[in-house]
Design a protein around this motif. Sequence first.
Motif, PDB file in Angstrom:
ATOM      1  N   ARG A  14       0.922  -1.198  -0.072  1.00 36.01           N
ATOM      2  CA  ARG A  14       0.037  -0.088   0.081  1.00 36.01           C
ATOM      3  C   ARG A  14       0.916   1.265   0.012  1.00 36.01           C
ATOM      4  O   ARG A  14       0.492   2.095  -0.774  1.00 36.01           O
ATOM      5  CB  ARG A  14      -0.903  -0.053   1.301  1.00 36.01           C
ATOM      6  CG  ARG A  14      -1.743   1.296   1.308  1.00 36.01           C
ATOM      7  CD  ARG A  14      -2.977   0.974   2.273  1.00 36.01           C
ATOM      8  NE  ARG A  14      -3.632   2.292   2.653  1.00 36.01           N
ATOM      9  CZ  ARG A  14      -4.406   2.568   3.243  1.00 36.01           C
ATOM     10  NH1 ARG A  14      -5.325   1.230   3.396  1.00 36.01           N
ATOM     11  NH2 ARG A  14      -5.059   3.736   3.404  1.00 36.01           N
ATOM     12  N   ALA A  21       1.394   5.966  -7.321  1.00 32.76           N
ATOM     13  CA  ALA A  21       0.238   6.562  -7.770  1.00 32.76           C
ATOM     14  C   ALA A  21       0.249   8.046  -7.709  1.00 32.76           C
ATOM     15  O   ALA A  21      -0.467   8.812  -8.551  1.00 32.76           O
ATOM     16  CB  ALA A  21      -1.044   5.960  -6.878  1.00 32.76           C
TER      17      ALA A  21
ATOM     18  N   MET B   1      -2.446  -6.675  -0.821  1.00 35.53           N
ATOM     19  CA  MET B   1      -2.363  -5.265  -0.311  1.00 35.53           C
ATOM     20  C   MET B   1      -2.118  -5.798   1.235  1.00 35.53           C
ATOM     21  O   MET B   1      -2.865  -6.626   1.587  1.00 35.53           O
ATOM     22  CB  MET B   1      -3.212  -4.466  -0.496  1.00 35.53           C
ATOM     23  CG  MET B   1      -3.782  -4.375  -2.210  1.00 35.53           C
ATOM     24  SD  MET B   1      -2.922  -2.609  -2.586  1.00 35.53           S
ATOM     25  CE  MET B   1      -4.316  -1.663  -2.055  1.00 35.53           C
ATOM     26  N   ASP B   2      -1.480  -4.740   2.027  1.00 31.44           N
ATOM     27  CA  ASP B   2      -1.445  -4.965   3.327  1.00 31.44           C
ATOM     28  C   ASP B   2      -2.765  -4.735   3.966  1.00 31.44           C
ATOM     29  O   ASP B   2      -3.078  -5.589   5.006  1.00 31.44           O
ATOM     30  CB  ASP B   2      -0.642  -3.816   3.851  1.00 31.44           C
ATOM     31  CG  ASP B   2       0.941  -4.118   3.432  1.00 31.44           C
ATOM     32  OD1 ASP B   2       1.466  -2.971   3.317  1.00 31.44           O
ATOM     33  OD2 ASP B   2       1.224  -5.063   2.899  1.00 31.44           O
ATOM     34  N   ASP B   3      -3.540  -3.744   3.698  1.00 34.58           N
ATOM     35  CA  ASP B   3      -4.854  -3.378   4.439  1.00 34.58           C
ATOM     36  C   ASP B   3      -6.011  -4.508   3.626  1.00 34.58           C
ATOM     37  O   ASP B   3      -6.057  -4.707   2.291  1.00 34.58           O
ATOM     38  CB  ASP B   3      -5.447  -1.895   3.997  1.00 34.58           C
ATOM     39  CG  ASP B   3      -6.169  -1.648   4.962  1.00 34.58           C
ATOM     40  OD1 ASP B   3      -6.643  -0.658   5.104  1.00 34.58           O
ATOM     41  OD2 ASP B   3      -7.300  -2.754   5.085  1.00 34.58           O
ATOM     42  N   ASN B   8     -11.508   0.231   0.860  1.00 27.33           N
ATOM     43  CA  ASN B   8     -10.645   1.321   1.505  1.00 27.33           C
ATOM     44  C   ASN B   8      -9.489   1.798   0.940  1.00 27.33           C
ATOM     45  O   ASN B   8      -9.095   3.051   0.563  1.00 27.33           O
ATOM     46  CB  ASN B   8     -10.171   0.868   2.945  1.00 27.33           C
ATOM     47  CG  ASN B   8     -11.616   1.588   3.932  1.00 27.33           C
ATOM     48  OD1 ASN B   8     -12.488   2.145   3.450  1.00 27.33           O
ATOM     49  ND2 ASN B   8     -11.527   0.977   5.004  1.00 27.33           N
ATOM     50  N   ASP B   9      -8.670   0.768   0.455  1.00 22.73           N
ATOM     51  CA  ASP B   9      -7.431   0.949  -0.153  1.00 22.73           C
ATOM     52  C   ASP B   9      -7.769   1.576  -1.499  1.00 22.73           C
ATOM     53  O   ASP B   9      -7.102   2.457  -2.005  1.00 22.73           O
ATOM     54  CB  ASP B   9      -6.855  -0.619  -0.631  1.00 22.73           C
ATOM     55  CG  ASP B   9      -6.117  -0.990   0.547  1.00 22.73           C
ATOM     56  OD1 ASP B   9      -6.118  -0.331   1.608  1.00 22.73           O
ATOM     57  OD2 ASP B   9      -5.587  -2.046   0.857  1.00 22.73           O
ATOM     58  N   TYR B  12      -8.344   5.536  -0.938  1.00 22.31           N
ATOM     59  CA  TYR B  12      -7.387   5.895  -0.588  1.00 22.31           C
ATOM     60  C   TYR B  12      -6.410   6.244  -1.651  1.00 22.31           C
ATOM     61  O   TYR B  12      -5.839   7.379  -1.922  1.00 22.31           O
ATOM     62  CB  TYR B  12      -6.622   5.013   0.514  1.00 22.31           C
ATOM     63  CG  TYR B  12      -5.419   5.402   0.841  1.00 22.31           C
ATOM     64  CD1 TYR B  12      -5.080   6.609   1.687  1.00 22.31           C
ATOM     65  CD2 TYR B  12      -4.208   4.839   0.328  1.00 22.31           C
ATOM     66  CE1 TYR B  12      -3.680   6.900   1.984  1.00 22.31           C
ATOM     67  CE2 TYR B  12      -2.951   5.237   0.631  1.00 22.31           C
ATOM     68  CZ  TYR B  12      -2.620   6.355   1.596  1.00 22.31           C
ATOM     69  OH  TYR B  12      -1.365   6.728   1.974  1.00 22.31           O
ATOM     70  N   LEU B  13      -6.378   5.324  -2.700  1.00 26.58           N
ATOM     71  CA  LEU B  13      -5.337   5.688  -3.553  1.00 26.58           C
ATOM     72  C   LEU B  13      -6.054   6.625  -4.712  1.00 26.58           C
ATOM     73  O   LEU B  13      -5.425   7.403  -5.203  1.00 26.58           O
ATOM     74  CB  LEU B  13      -5.309   4.535  -4.728  1.00 26.58           C
ATOM     75  CG  LEU B  13      -4.242   3.128  -3.931  1.00 26.58           C
ATOM     76  CD1 LEU B  13      -4.337   1.663  -4.577  1.00 26.58           C
ATOM     77  CD2 LEU B  13      -2.956   3.804  -3.924  1.00 26.58           C
ATOM     78  N   VAL B  16      -5.380   9.838  -3.414  1.00 27.67           N
ATOM     79  CA  VAL B  16      -3.750  10.048  -3.606  1.00 27.67           C
ATOM     80  C   VAL B  16      -3.579  10.649  -4.980  1.00 27.67           C
ATOM     81  O   VAL B  16      -3.095  11.579  -5.259  1.00 27.67           O
ATOM     82  CB  VAL B  16      -2.636   8.988  -3.187  1.00 27.67           C
ATOM     83  CG1 VAL B  16      -1.372   9.062  -3.685  1.00 27.67           C
ATOM     84  CG2 VAL B  16      -2.792   8.520  -1.633  1.00 27.67           C
ATOM     85  N   VAL B  17      -4.264   9.692  -6.045  1.00 26.83           N
ATOM     86  CA  VAL B  17      -3.922  10.222  -7.339  1.00 26.83           C
ATOM     87  C   VAL B  17      -4.655  11.489  -7.637  1.00 26.83           C
ATOM     88  O   VAL B  17      -3.880  12.486  -8.588  1.00 26.83           O
ATOM     89  CB  VAL B  17      -4.545   9.054  -8.249  1.00 26.83           C
ATOM     90  CG1 VAL B  17      -4.527   9.574  -9.773  1.00 26.83           C
ATOM     91  CG2 VAL B  17      -3.808   7.639  -8.187  1.00 26.83           C
ATOM     92  N   LYS B  19      -4.768  14.111  -5.844  1.00 24.83           N
ATOM     93  CA  LYS B  19      -4.085  15.183  -5.431  1.00 24.83           C
ATOM     94  C   LYS B  19      -2.974  15.708  -6.432  1.00 24.83           C
ATOM     95  O   LYS B  19      -2.446  16.796  -6.194  1.00 24.83           O
ATOM     96  CB  LYS B  19      -3.511  14.918  -4.011  1.00 24.83           C
ATOM     97  CG  LYS B  19      -4.498  14.961  -2.915  1.00 24.83           C
ATOM     98  CD  LYS B  19      -3.871  14.503  -1.540  1.00 24.83           C
ATOM     99  CE  LYS B  19      -4.962  14.618  -0.554  1.00 24.83           C
ATOM    100  NZ  LYS B  19      -4.730  13.926   0.691  1.00 24.83           N
TER     101      LYS B  19
END
Lengths: 103, 198
Positions: A14, A21, B1-3, B8-9, B12-13, B16-17, B19
């Motif tokens: 992640r 990303a 994925m860790d989560d 949710n992952d 979240y991604l 991020v993208v 932004k």
Amino acid sequence: MTLELDLDEAVLSRPRLSILAALIGGDAVDFTWFQKNLNISDGNLGTHLRKLEAENYIKAERVFVGRKPKTWFQITPEGRAALERLLRQLEAMLNPAGKSAAR
Amino acid sequence: MDDPDLANDIRYLREVVAKTQPRTANRYWPITVAWGCVVTTGYLACILLARAGRFAALPWVWPALIFLVGIPLHWYLQRRVRMNIEATGVRPRFRKDLLWCWVAITAMGFLWTAGMIYTNAGHWYLISFIWSTLYIVGYVMNGVLLSKEWFWAAGTLLVAVVAGFLAGPDYYWLPGLGIGVTFLLAGVLGRRNQSAAA
């Protein structure tokens, strides 16, 4: 039944996935931006950035702004290809028949 | 994925993208406004000099404005805007696509202008029509590559070209003046769009 996955471990985490990303737009981003926006602890962030740099998925450019050191991180063509490859693999896993998932 | 929570992952991604994706607002709008002022001033100066009968000064208006005012102002504003953006922790990539687009448009404009001057093949107003139509292409490319307000500028300049052509020789100055005015329009709309995106 066994499922063989040839996924790139360097990208499939992640924090590292979110770093790539964030850089996929093409702009360079500094360490502070990652700290503020990715919610990863400083130590972990440094480790993940070094890992991606070692894989040549991102490149770091160290500069001085006044007297302060600053490091800009930018995605490399290899990093972009790795991220796109992973996304294609995940898409293929979710949609093995090749049907469009879009509704 | 860790989560384990994949939804949710993904959310979240996406955040991020979002932004760091290329923004739809032109953060360099002060440069657009500056060029709008330079071009409008140049065109008005040409009109005033021509009316005063000082034709010897006309060839110097554009080189003087572009090289002594436009380019230094562009360099200064670009540096300031870039520093402001970098202070947020993001360094924008160099837009080679936009650079080559405008280099090509300027080169075409100069070739047409030089050709017309050397062959003495037309009236002066053809130059302003040629530059205006080339700028419409540039504005559309800016709209596609940079931000949507350039489509408004392209549409307005197109209207100025068509209106000038239809209105006849007394209004052939309209497309030339339209270049500077539409630069100003794009700059003002760019400022508004950036405020809305912020």
